[in-house]
Design an enzyme around this catalytic site. Sequence first.
Site, PDB file in Angstrom:
ATOM      1  CB  VAL A   1       1.723 -26.726 105.611  1.00  0.00           C
ATOM      2  CG1 VAL A   1       1.222 -28.138 105.864  1.00  0.00           C
ATOM      3  CG2 VAL A   1       3.228 -26.642 105.730  1.00  0.00           C
ATOM      4  CD  GLU A   2       6.496 -23.252 103.577  1.00  0.00           C
ATOM      5  OE1 GLU A   2       6.952 -22.164 103.223  1.00  0.00           O
ATOM      6  OE2 GLU A   2       7.239 -24.230 103.843  1.00  0.00           O
TER       7      GLU A   2
END
Lengths: 358, 358
Positions: free
Chosen positions: B137-138
Site C-alpha cells: 500500500v506504499e
Amino acid sequence: MNRFKNTKSIQQGFSRMVLVISLAFVVMPITAFGLEALPKVPPVPKDNPMTRDKVELGKQLFFDPRLSVTGTVSCNSCHNVMASGTDNRPTSFGVFGKKGGRSAPTVWNAALLSVQFWDGRAASLEDQAKGPILNPVEMGMPSEKAVVDLIASIPGYASQFKSVFQGKNPVTYDNIAKAIAAYERTLLTPDSPFDRYKRGQKKALSKKAVAGMQAVESLGCTGCHTGPNFAGPAMAVGEGFYQKFPVFPGSVYEKKYNLTQDQGRYDVTKKSDDKNVWRVPSWRNVALTAPYFHNGSVATLDEAVRVMGKTQLNQDLDNQTVENIVEFLNSLTGTFLVQKMPQLPPTPNRHTTEKDGL
Amino acid sequence: MNRFKNTKSIQQGFSRMVLVISLAFVVMPITAFGLEALPKVPPVPKDNPMTRDKVELGKQLFFDPRLSVTGTVSCNSCHNVMASGTDNRPTSFGVFGKKGGRSAPTVWNAALLSVQFWDGRAASLEDQAKGPILNPVEMGMPSEKAVVDLIASIPGYASQFKSVFQGKNPVTYDNIAKAIAAYERTLLTPDSPFDRYKRGQKKALSKKAVAGMQAVESLGCTGCHTGPNFAGPAMAVGEGFYQKFPVFPGSVYEKKYNLTQDQGRYDVTKKSDDKNVWRVPSWRNVALTAPYFHNGSVATLDEAVRVMGKTQLNQDLDNQTVENIVEFLNSLTGTFLVQKMPQLPPTPNRHTTEKDGL
C-alpha cells in the site's frame, strides 16, 4: 553517467535572464527567434512580467501538493523537473489513483510553445496551469474558490501574493496561474550538443548524429519538427502548429499502438478536419521523455522513430537510419538548471485543510 | 511569513559536518548528547559512514518515484522535505490510490531516534528505508530483486553505486537503504528558538513560551518527551523508548479520535503489555506536522495537547495552559536546510520499466 550537467543555479542566472528578456523585447519580436538555436529567453506576456519573487512563489506552488484535493499531487508529480519534466509514464496517476487519458508532456521548454496541451486547448502557460488543478482525475480541487481559499489561508502564501501582486485581493486563481507560469518560463534547457554544433563546435555532434540530422531533413521530418524548439515554425501565442497523426492511415502501428482512438484536437473544435490532429510536440530532450506519443504507447525512441516514419511519411526506415536519427535526437538533450528546492509555507498548529478522511 | 529560514546549503555545510562527525566519535559516545540541545550531528553507524557522494546518491533515491511500482511515489511523497518532512495527511496515499494505516512520521531529525516507525519495528534508518518500497500500500515494488534490477538498469545509478560502494555487485538492496539513510542523516533542524534560548539568548522565547516550558515540566509531559529530540532519553540504536497511549483509558477523546483501535507495538511483539504502546514521538517541529497521533485523527496542535493532558496525565488542561504549551512547542521549530534539488539519472531512449498499462 548523469546526463544533467550542472552549470549554474536559477538564482545565479536569474538577474541576467531578466535583463536579457527586457532587452529582447526591445530589439526582437517573439516571432524572430531564428530557426534552430534554442532561445536564451522565452516570450513573456506583457501582463505577467517575470520577477524574482514571482518565480520563487511560482516554484513553491508548482511543488505544493496542497493544490490537490488529497494533498498528494503537485504540478511536479506529473511534470518532474528533477528529471525529464514528465512522469515518464504512459498516462499519469492523479488523486485517488485515478488515471489520466494522455501522457504528460514535458514542462521543460514548454514556455517556447505557442499553445499548450496535446490538443492545443490552452493558449498560454497561464491558461494551462489552471486546468489540472481542477481536473477530477488530476489534482481534483472542487472549484477555483476552493483553491484560492486554501492558498489564502496559508500565511506564507498570503504575504507573498500581497508582495508580488499587490492590490486588495492578491490571491486569485489568475494570479496563482501567473506565478506558476512565471516559474515555468525559467525552465529552458540551453546548450545541447546540437546547439553547440550550431554555434560552430563541429565536434559536438558525432558522425552518426550528423547523419541523423541529414536524414530528418531529407526524409521530411523537419517539415513539422522545425524551429528552435523542433515543434514547428514560430507562431503567435495562442496560434498552434498542428498535424494529423497518422497522416498515412492503416499501418500496422496504428492498431498495435492504438493511435487513433483518441481524436485529439477534434474534442476541442468538433471540426471533422481536426480528427486525430495534434499539436506537434518538441524534439528537445525527447530522448528523456519515453514512453512516446499522446497515449504513451511506445516505450522506446527507436520504435517511435519507426512509427513516425511509417505513419507520417509512409517510409519504412532501415535500422541504420533509425539509429542515426536516435543519435541525432539525443544531441537535443540540453542542460538542466540546478535548482534550489522550494520551501513550502506551513500552517503552524493545524492541518491545512482540517479535513479528515480523504 | 515563511517559517523556514535559509541559512546555508547542505552542500556548503557538508564538509564541516563530516569533520564534526569524525571528531564527535572520537570524543563523545552516542548516548552523551546531553539532555536538551539538538545535537549538531547524528549518530552514524560504523558500517555506513557518510560521504558526500553517498549522501547525493541517497538524495536522488529519496526523490526518485521509480522506486515505486507505478513510478509515482517516492520517499519524499510522504516525507516531504520541502515542508515538514511529512505529507500532513491523516494517513498517506501510496500506489494506485491505496491508503496506509498510520500517519507518516517526519523524516526531519529521524536520525536522532533510536528506533523507527510508530511501533519501533526498525532499529535503524537503514532498516526503515527498506520497508515502504516493498509495502503493497506504499510503494508496492514486488521484491528486493525487482528494485535492485531497476536501479542497476539506470546507467547513472549503476556508475554512482560503483563509485560509492565499490565491489563487484555494488547495487544491492542493502546499499540502496544505506544511501537513503546517509541522506536522511543530513536532515537535522538545528537552531530553534528553544535551542537559542538554551544557549543563553533569553529573548529567543516569549514569556508565554517560557510559561509553556514550565508547564510541560511541572505537569510531567517531559517524563516521556525528554532528551535532545524530546522523544525520550538517549538510547542505544535499536533500543526504543515507548509509552502506552492512552495511559488513562476511558476518556472522551479515546472514542472521539479512535485512539485504541490500532494496537501499536503489540502487532510487532504480540506481548499483551505492548497493546496500544507506541514509540514516543519527537516534539521537534511538531507545530508543522499536523494532523496528530498515529492515526492522524487530531487536526490541531491545541487539541492534541488537550488529548495528551487527559489521556497521559489525567489532567483537564485549561485554555491558558494549552495556549502556553502550544507556544512553547512552536519554539521547537528549527531551521530547515536549503537544499539543491537532485537530478535523477535518466534512461535515455527508453521507458525505464518498459511496462505499459500500470
